[in-house]
Write an enzyme that holds these catalytic residues in place. Structure first.
Site, PDB file in Angstrom:
ATOM      1  N   GLU A 101      37.428  45.680  35.839  1.00  0.00           N
ATOM      2  CA  GLU A 101      38.010  45.152  37.072  1.00  0.00           C
ATOM      3  C   GLU A 101      38.727  46.234  37.873  1.00  0.00           C
ATOM      4  OE1 GLU A 101      40.862  41.922  36.681  1.00  0.00           O
ATOM      5  OE2 GLU A 101      40.819  41.617  38.859  1.00  0.00           O
ATOM      6  N   ILE A 139      43.514  42.469  32.090  1.00  0.00           N
ATOM      7  CA  ILE A 139      44.368  41.268  32.012  1.00  0.00           C
ATOM      8  C   ILE A 139      43.730  40.196  32.886  1.00  0.00           C
ATOM      9  CG2 ILE A 139      46.629  40.229  32.392  1.00  0.00           C
ATOM     10  CD1 ILE A 139      47.923  42.954  32.174  1.00  0.00           C
ATOM     11  N   ASP A 140      43.113  39.209  32.268  1.00  0.00           N
ATOM     12  CA  ASP A 140      42.654  38.071  33.061  1.00  0.00           C
ATOM     13  C   ASP A 140      43.830  37.106  33.122  1.00  0.00           C
ATOM     14  OD1 ASP A 140      40.672  36.655  34.559  1.00  0.00           O
ATOM     15  OD2 ASP A 140      40.709  35.191  32.936  1.00  0.00           O
ATOM     16  N   ASP A 182      35.622  38.397  34.540  1.00  0.00           N
ATOM     17  CA  ASP A 182      36.438  37.205  34.255  1.00  0.00           C
ATOM     18  C   ASP A 182      35.724  36.270  33.269  1.00  0.00           C
ATOM     19  OD1 ASP A 182      38.523  37.762  36.175  1.00  0.00           O
ATOM     20  OD2 ASP A 182      37.181  37.096  37.766  1.00  0.00           O
ATOM     21  N   THR A 205      46.285  37.825  35.882  1.00  0.00           N
ATOM     22  CA  THR A 205      47.345  38.759  36.310  1.00  0.00           C
ATOM     23  C   THR A 205      48.491  38.020  36.997  1.00  0.00           C
ATOM     24  OG1 THR A 205      45.739  40.538  36.511  1.00  0.00           O
ATOM     25  CG2 THR A 205      47.797  40.843  37.701  1.00  0.00           C
ATOM     26  N   ASP A 241      37.920  43.029  31.507  1.00  0.00           N
ATOM     27  CA  ASP A 241      39.057  42.652  32.348  1.00  0.00           C
ATOM     28  C   ASP A 241      40.318  42.978  31.531  1.00  0.00           C
ATOM     29  OD1 ASP A 241      40.996  41.567  33.941  1.00  0.00           O
ATOM     30  OD2 ASP A 241      39.900  39.710  34.356  1.00  0.00           O
TER      31      ASP A 241
HETATM   32  C1  IPD Z   1      41.642  35.776  38.093  1.00  0.00           C
HETATM   33  C2  IPD Z   1      41.794  34.621  37.144  1.00  0.00           C
HETATM   34  C3  IPD Z   1      41.943  33.319  37.899  1.00  0.00           C
HETATM   35  C4  IPD Z   1      40.823  33.079  38.863  1.00  0.00           C
HETATM   36  C5  IPD Z   1      40.682  34.265  39.802  1.00  0.00           C
HETATM   37  C6  IPD Z   1      40.487  35.546  39.006  1.00  0.00           C
HETATM   38  P1  IPD Z   1      42.428  38.230  37.321  1.00  0.00           P
HETATM   39  O1  IPD Z   1      41.390  36.976  37.378  1.00  0.00           O
HETATM   40  O2  IPD Z   1      40.698  34.522  36.265  1.00  0.00           O
HETATM   41  O3  IPD Z   1      41.953  32.237  37.021  1.00  0.00           O
HETATM   42  O4  IPD Z   1      41.069  31.936  39.613  1.00  0.00           O
HETATM   43  O5  IPD Z   1      39.571  34.031  40.640  1.00  0.00           O
HETATM   44  O6  IPD Z   1      40.394  36.631  39.896  1.00  0.00           O
HETATM   45  O7  IPD Z   1      42.481  38.784  38.702  1.00  0.00           O
HETATM   46  O8  IPD Z   1      43.732  37.683  36.880  1.00  0.00           O
HETATM   47  O9  IPD Z   1      41.787  39.153  36.371  1.00  0.00           O
END
Ligand code: IPD
Length: 279
Positions: free
Chosen positions: A74, A96-97, A224, A99, A94
């Site tokens: 990411e 940190i999914d 993700d 964030t 990813d």
């Molecule tokens: C996000 C999370 C979130 C989703 C967003 C993503 P990130 O990833 O998975 O649940 O709704 O579309 O971007 O940015 O925290 O790695």
């Protein structure tokens, strides 16, 4: 994929689990500390120094051990690296999914490590170091949460299902309008409830452990859902495109469900299909 490839992939799988354990404390320590919050595409698309450091640690470890492998991460993509899925062994990461959860100390955050080779999704590791939940799956070998085997819910009826989804980070009114139209259609299908954990990977892992029947979202990225997608499949579930066809990893949309009956019924009540720029 021949048996030699599979054997190698098993070695990579063990490496990925160790890597997730290694970066876990970096996320856990920072979770409880003050953070500097930066933004990416818009003011609600957040990133922190920890996202960047965790990705750097993972990338360096992979490059040291497997210099010929490809890497899609990411924060590397945010930094300008191209997202190019070839037949080469490819790590999709990813750091940190969730964030936004991380920033707010909402404890659903996970480092996600997925592995794809010859376009086949082979294994996934999703580790939430705050709740100490390590989800792992290798193609054909089942899925685990820590030492426990995972099994999806047996429910076949969308009307008796709990659905997970998210609003995502975009605040573009046209985009949001479609998201809300879909939510309205899904909730009035009717379904038992719509919930959001704030992390695509944690939502999918919730389906994998039988805590919800399905998850759908538009606008997410391959990092993700790559790793968690393998976990829900290996727990007995399915992943498909939101329109009902085969999942396209780079198309930025997914339904992950406990079975095909719920997945297809959910796809039928999604009224606004959204086409986003591909990863
Ligand atoms: C996000 C999370 C979130 C989703 C967003 C993503 P990130 O990833 O998975 O649940 O709704 O579309 O971007 O940015 O925290 O790695």
């Amino acid at each position: 994929m021949d048996s030699e490839d599979f054997q190698l992939a098993e070695e990579y799988f063990a490496f990925a689990i160790e890597l997730a354990k290694k970066v876990g404390p970096m996320i856990r320590d920072a979770f409880y500390s003050e953070k500097e919050i930066l933004t990416k595409s818009c003011t609600t698309d957040l990133v922190t120094e920890t996202d960047q450091n965790v990705e750097k640690t993972i990338l360096e470890a992979i490059k040291n051990s497997y210099p010929k492998h490809d890497f899609i991460g990411e924060e590397s993509v945010a930094g300008g690296l191209k997202c190019n899925l070839t037949d080469a062994p490819t790590w999709i990461v990813d750091p940190i999914d969730g964030t936004t959860n991380f920033v707010h100390r909402f404890p659903y955050v996970a480092v996600c490590i997925g592995f794809v080779w010859k376009k086949e999704r082979l294994f996934g590791v999703v580790y939430n170091p705050i709740l100490n939940e390590m989800f792992t799956a290798f193609k054909g070998k089942g899925a685990n949460l820590n030492d426990k085997k995972l099994k999806v819910s047996k429910e076949q009826d969308l009307g008796k299902s709990m659905i997970m989804t998210e609003c995502g980070s975009s605040r573009d009114p046209k985009h949001l309008d479609k998201i809300f139209k879909n939510m309205q259609s899904v909730i009035s299908a009717p379904v038992h409830a719509i919930h959001s954990l704030g992390s695509a990977a944690c939502n999918i892992c919730m389906v994998a452990q039988g805590g919800a029947e399905a998850y759908y979202e538009f606008g997410i990225h391959c990092w993700d859902y790559c790793a968690a997608g393998i976990i829900v499949e290996e727990a007995g579930g399915v992943v498909i495109d939101t329109q009902g066809g085969e999942l396209d990893l780079m198309r930025r949309r997914i339904i992950a469900a406990n079975n095909m009956s719920v997945a297809k019924s959910l796809s039928n009540v999604i009224v606004e299909q959204m086409e986003l720029p591909r990863d």
